[in-house]
Design a protein around this motif. Sequence first.
Motif, PDB file in Angstrom:
ATOM      1  N   THR A 112       0.858  -1.184   0.000  1.00 19.25           N
ATOM      2  CA  THR A 112       0.000   0.000   0.000  1.00 19.25           C
ATOM      3  C   THR A 112       0.895   1.234   0.000  1.00 19.25           C
ATOM      4  OG1 THR A 112      -1.910  -1.015   1.068  1.00 19.25           O
ATOM      5  CG2 THR A 112      -1.606   1.350   1.403  1.00 19.25           C
ATOM      6  N   SER A 172      -8.840 -10.098  -1.968  1.00 17.22           N
ATOM      7  CA  SER A 172      -9.144  -8.752  -1.481  1.00 17.22           C
ATOM      8  C   SER A 172      -9.907  -8.866  -0.170  1.00 17.22           C
ATOM      9  CB  SER A 172      -9.996  -7.996  -2.513  1.00 17.22           C
ATOM     10  OG  SER A 172     -11.282  -8.584  -2.608  1.00 17.22           O
ATOM     11  N   ASP A 231     -12.815  -6.952   0.602  1.00 26.26           N
ATOM     12  CA  ASP A 231     -14.162  -6.421   0.567  1.00 26.26           C
ATOM     13  C   ASP A 231     -15.132  -7.491   1.045  1.00 26.26           C
ATOM     14  OD1 ASP A 231     -13.218  -7.667  -1.783  1.00 26.26           O
ATOM     15  OD2 ASP A 231     -15.150  -7.239  -2.754  1.00 26.26           O
ATOM     16  N   ILE A 261     -12.294   1.300   5.852  1.00 20.44           N
ATOM     17  CA  ILE A 261     -11.486   0.287   5.174  1.00 20.44           C
ATOM     18  C   ILE A 261     -11.148  -0.834   6.167  1.00 20.44           C
ATOM     19  CG2 ILE A 261      -9.313  -0.186   3.991  1.00 20.44           C
ATOM     20  CD1 ILE A 261     -11.136   1.545   2.351  1.00 20.44           C
ATOM     21  N   LEU A 265      -7.368  -5.249   4.685  1.00 16.97           N
ATOM     22  CA  LEU A 265      -7.138  -4.784   3.317  1.00 16.97           C
ATOM     23  C   LEU A 265      -5.908  -3.893   3.240  1.00 16.97           C
ATOM     24  CD1 LEU A 265      -7.925  -4.508   0.375  1.00 16.97           C
ATOM     25  CD2 LEU A 265      -9.583  -2.751   1.013  1.00 16.97           C
ATOM     26  N   LEU A 272      -3.317  -0.803  -2.237  1.00 20.10           N
ATOM     27  CA  LEU A 272      -4.042   0.466  -2.232  1.00 20.10           C
ATOM     28  C   LEU A 272      -3.099   1.617  -2.583  1.00 20.10           C
ATOM     29  CD1 LEU A 272      -6.194   0.211   1.020  1.00 20.10           C
ATOM     30  CD2 LEU A 272      -6.891  -0.312  -1.325  1.00 20.10           C
ATOM     31  N   ILE A 320      -8.788   7.248  -2.506  1.00 23.37           N
ATOM     32  CA  ILE A 320      -8.168   5.937  -2.368  1.00 23.37           C
ATOM     33  C   ILE A 320      -8.468   5.145  -3.635  1.00 23.37           C
ATOM     34  CG2 ILE A 320      -8.004   3.837  -0.984  1.00 23.37           C
ATOM     35  CD1 ILE A 320      -9.278   5.491   1.320  1.00 23.37           C
ATOM     36  N   ASP A 350      -7.969   1.317  -5.417  1.00 20.56           N
ATOM     37  CA  ASP A 350      -7.633  -0.058  -5.063  1.00 20.56           C
ATOM     38  C   ASP A 350      -6.672  -0.678  -6.079  1.00 20.56           C
ATOM     39  OD1 ASP A 350      -9.121  -0.835  -7.287  1.00 20.56           O
ATOM     40  OD2 ASP A 350     -10.822  -1.566  -6.136  1.00 20.56           O
ATOM     41  N   ALA A 351      -6.356  -1.941  -5.870  1.00 19.52           N
ATOM     42  CA  ALA A 351      -5.361  -2.615  -6.709  1.00 19.52           C
ATOM     43  C   ALA A 351      -5.815  -2.741  -8.154  1.00 19.52           C
ATOM     44  CB  ALA A 351      -5.061  -3.994  -6.133  1.00 19.52           C
ATOM     45  N   ASP A 352      -7.122  -2.649  -8.394  1.00 19.04           N
ATOM     46  CA  ASP A 352      -7.652  -2.739  -9.756  1.00 19.04           C
ATOM     47  C   ASP A 352      -7.770  -1.380 -10.428  1.00 19.04           C
ATOM     48  OD1 ASP A 352      -7.931  -5.518  -9.556  1.00 19.04           O
ATOM     49  OD2 ASP A 352      -9.846  -5.291  -8.504  1.00 19.04           O
ATOM     50  N   GLU A 407      -9.602   1.130  -9.297  1.00 19.55           N
ATOM     51  CA  GLU A 407     -10.906   1.739  -9.048  1.00 19.55           C
ATOM     52  C   GLU A 407     -10.823   2.696  -7.868  1.00 19.55           C
ATOM     53  OE1 GLU A 407     -13.687   1.308 -10.819  1.00 19.55           O
ATOM     54  OE2 GLU A 407     -12.643  -0.028 -12.209  1.00 19.55           O
ATOM     55  N   ILE A 415     -12.161   3.954  -4.756  1.00 24.10           N
ATOM     56  CA  ILE A 415     -13.114   3.422  -3.779  1.00 24.10           C
ATOM     57  C   ILE A 415     -13.491   4.455  -2.717  1.00 24.10           C
ATOM     58  CG2 ILE A 415     -12.355   1.041  -4.128  1.00 24.10           C
ATOM     59  CD1 ILE A 415     -10.688   1.279  -1.576  1.00 24.10           C
TER      60      ILE A 415
END
Length: 656
Positions: free
Chosen positions: A23, A108, A110, A255, A259, A265, A462, A464-466, A468, A470
Amino acid sequence: MCVGLLSYTKMQGPPPLNVPQTTVYYGADNSPIGEHHKGENRHWVPLSEIDPNVIDATISIEDRRFYSHWGFDLTRIGGAVIANLRSGSRAQGASTLTQQYARNLYLSHDKTWIRKWNELLYSLRLEMNYDKDKILEGYLNTVYYGHGAYGIEAASQHYFGKPAKQLSLAEASMLSGIPKGPSYYSPLFDLDRAKNRQAVVLQSMVQNGVINQVEADEAHLEPLNFIQNELERPADVGPYFQDVVEQKLIEEVGIDPALIEAGGLKVYTTLDPKIQKEAEYWVEREMPDNELQTALVSIDPRTGDVKALIGGTNYVESPYNRAVTATRSPGSSFKPFIYYAALENGYTPASTLLSEATSFSIDDGRDVWSPTNFNENYAEDFITLLQAMAFSDNIYAVKTHLLLGTDKGIELARRVGIESPLGDHPSLALGTSNVSVLEMTRAYSAFANGGHKVEPRFIRKIVDADGEVIYESEPELVQVLDPKLAFIMTDLMTGMFDPYLNAHTSVTGRSISHLLNRPVAGKSGSTSTDSWMVGYTPQLVTSVWVGFNEGIKLDHASYGQIAKNIWANFTEKALEDQPVMEFQKPDGVIGVKMNPENGLLATEHCPTHRTTYFVEGTEPTKECPAPENSEEADAIDEEAHEKEKFLQRFFKWFGH
């Protein structure tokens, strides 16, 4: 179906024990300011080299049926499902140690049913291909214990300076409570909260039959000696700031702590690396090499963005955040809240009160309080509010506080963002109720930005790893003060740096006025144990506190100027690449040349003057009398004394 599921997971083979991502924290300029690693400072030790108390404590608090389930606990899952259905959420978890290990390694964090299903499959693969001790060993060597310590060996060395096989029951139970929330339950951040968590761990061990109640009670009472051995190079920029960000990620953004530990992140913060480095430079330069501590918070009043934050002189030696967590008496830096309330209730910069040694009857006449000015220096005459602010006259402040009613200053402080408890008593005017450095910076921002209460902002967004987004935030400002009075308050607070106001004493900012080359306003404060400087420009509000951890008396002769020096040098250097900005005068405010000693319009008969600002219609109308016109001068003096007699009657009537 069960046979098929087990056969499928067995055929998949052992999952790789890969290391999750990192992160990354970014500053306001989008440059990296720090990383939250997974995979660093992890000292792998076999299960046989871990104290049995750690194993018993971890299993008792996290997964009592670890050695009897197949990677998931149907009883816990059933209870969690019922709880979640009742609450209409998926907040209640039921993860076993195997599931936590699988989630940290592969998934992940979530809270979705798809993730839970995949977690179950990975847990089964782990259980089908590794024995229980191997899974437990892996969990204990990879779980995060805060402060960069991954795994029980690193945690044991960091917190207690010893290997994991030498931990006592008290130490093991303390460490075993941390992974639920590494920043929340760290004893280095909040010992009381960590002790409460330790008690829960010990009781779970009693209920699990691995210790008895006497052993639990003795372990909870055992004093702990935290060594805080260095495990990692501290964050490059703003380690105290980054701790606050992590706490807000969990407590405010929501969060999942796991995660953050799993990584991936990208957290975009408000910290300005240049400004932060200036703060760190001036703290290091000005602070002596002893036990004296400091804290600094700098906010952009136009947005509430926290640009710099320092919670102590050395993060590695003490990560305790004195800027956010600690509260201390602000002394005279609290007076602007009293004086703004006075402006709302009829005062002007020309309002005069008598500055002389005064005793006040308090507590319904049962006690007498005799506050003093610094070095018992009094005008022995009437002074204006402008002078009272510049000289930090305590008698003027207490009289104003009592005349207004002690609730008025409290209400104003609450309005601009002071949330700490405030005592409803006469000494509040002198800043005797404890507040935090962050609170003071937030509260002064309302004077700097035209009357808006700001919400201190640490996180912009923030990702995320993809890739996106969030979470994303916007500045929060609410108009709580009259812009005209906020500007007048600011003008009053420029007086502490104006040597032209020197009279029976000097202005309190005289020692640093030569360091300042742009319009600034502010107020210093001191108590027997604390030294403060809170000041601002239109672009930056900064509070600096200096004192000892345990409230040891402060030698003001030696250390009394440090907070001012840090503030002045930092303010100049932090803004050296930014334009010099004036405080913007709003409509409805008028400036007049006023004699600062008597509040009258300056003429050739009293040429001492300063351009001072008033709400239009409240400015002085009487001129300084000619020296030979003693009759008019006597009339003015008599009028002033009548005002003072009324105040004395007022204090007597209401027990003050």
